[in-house]
Design a protein around this motif. Structure first.
Motif, PDB file in Angstrom:
ATOM      1  N   UNK A   1      40.218  34.041  40.259  1.00 47.37           N
ATOM      2  CA  UNK A   1      39.821  35.269  39.451  1.00 47.37           C
ATOM      3  C   UNK A   1      39.769  36.439  40.281  1.00 47.37           C
ATOM      4  N   UNK A   2      40.300  37.748  39.978  1.00 49.31           N
ATOM      5  CA  UNK A   2      40.375  38.961  40.719  1.00 49.31           C
ATOM      6  C   UNK A   2      38.949  39.126  40.871  1.00 49.31           C
ATOM      7  N   UNK A   3      38.501  39.881  42.302  1.00 48.00           N
ATOM      8  CA  UNK A   3      37.160  40.203  42.711  1.00 48.00           C
ATOM      9  C   UNK A   3      36.281  40.720  41.913  1.00 48.00           C
ATOM     10  N   UNK A   4      36.595  41.730  41.197  1.00 46.81           N
ATOM     11  CA  UNK A   4      35.460  42.464  40.545  1.00 46.81           C
ATOM     12  C   UNK A   4      35.210  41.812  39.081  1.00 46.81           C
ATOM     13  N   UNK A   5      36.325  41.207  38.708  1.00 50.10           N
ATOM     14  CA  UNK A   5      36.241  40.647  37.190  1.00 50.10           C
ATOM     15  C   UNK A   5      35.471  39.366  37.402  1.00 50.10           C
ATOM     16  N   UNK A   6      35.604  38.672  38.590  1.00 56.22           N
ATOM     17  CA  UNK A   6      34.839  37.553  39.136  1.00 56.22           C
ATOM     18  C   UNK A   6      33.398  37.588  39.231  1.00 56.22           C
ATOM     19  N   UNK A   7      33.112  38.714  39.819  1.00 54.75           N
ATOM     20  CA  UNK A   7      31.530  38.997  39.894  1.00 54.75           C
ATOM     21  C   UNK A   7      30.915  39.405  38.719  1.00 54.75           C
ATOM     22  N   UNK A   8      31.809  39.863  37.851  1.00 57.93           N
ATOM     23  CA  UNK A   8      31.334  40.217  36.476  1.00 57.93           C
ATOM     24  C   UNK A   8      31.150  38.821  35.569  1.00 57.93           C
ATOM     25  N   UNK A   9      31.977  37.945  35.742  1.00 61.54           N
ATOM     26  CA  UNK A   9      31.790  36.748  34.880  1.00 61.54           C
ATOM     27  C   UNK A   9      30.921  35.855  35.599  1.00 61.54           C
ATOM     28  N   UNK A  10      30.745  35.638  36.893  1.00 63.94           N
ATOM     29  CA  UNK A  10      29.724  34.801  37.419  1.00 63.94           C
ATOM     30  C   UNK A  10      28.553  35.192  37.353  1.00 63.94           C
ATOM     31  N   UNK A  11      28.081  36.312  36.865  1.00 66.72           N
ATOM     32  CA  UNK A  11      26.880  36.671  36.643  1.00 66.72           C
ATOM     33  C   UNK A  11      26.504  36.598  35.266  1.00 66.72           C
ATOM     34  N   UNK A  12      27.293  35.995  34.573  1.00 63.67           N
ATOM     35  CA  UNK A  12      27.063  36.206  33.030  1.00 63.67           C
ATOM     36  C   UNK A  12      27.118  37.565  32.427  1.00 63.67           C
TER      37      UNK A  12
END
Length: 100
Positions: free
Chosen positions: A41-52
């Motif tokens: 998952x791309x970094x910024x999108x990953x950060x968004x998804x990982x934190x709910x």
């Protein structure tokens, strides 16, 4: 062949990012991780998804990206100078061989 110059940012960047992210979560600036996502998952999108779906995760991922660039950039510049010097030396040696 491995290049020892790259060992420093290769080791230090994950350590710095882990400490930065941990402190941001511990202080409460970033929402904690609530789910696992695929590693591709791309970094910024990953950060968004990982934190709910919290924007703070995306912002932290962006900050981590900037920190990574800041750590690696001096080594990239150093490698560029080394490569440029090698190319100039090789070109000079080739020109000397042609003129002989």
């Amino acid at each position: 062949m491995l290049n020892p110059i790259w060992l420093i940012p290769f080791i230090s960047t994950p350590i710095v990012l882990t400490i930065t992210s941990y402190l941001a979560i511990d202080i409460g600036l970033v929402h904690p991780v609530v789910t696992n996502i695929p590693w591709v998952t791309p970094p910024i999108i990953g950060g968004y998804l990982t934190t709910g779906a919290h924007l703070s995760g995306a912002v932290m991922a962006g900050i981590n990206l900037v920190i990574s660039i800041a750590i690696y950039l001096p080594f990239v510049i150093m490698q560029e100078r080394i490569d440029t010097k090698k190319i100039k030396e090789q070109t000079a040696a080739d020109n000397n061989n042609l003129s002989v």
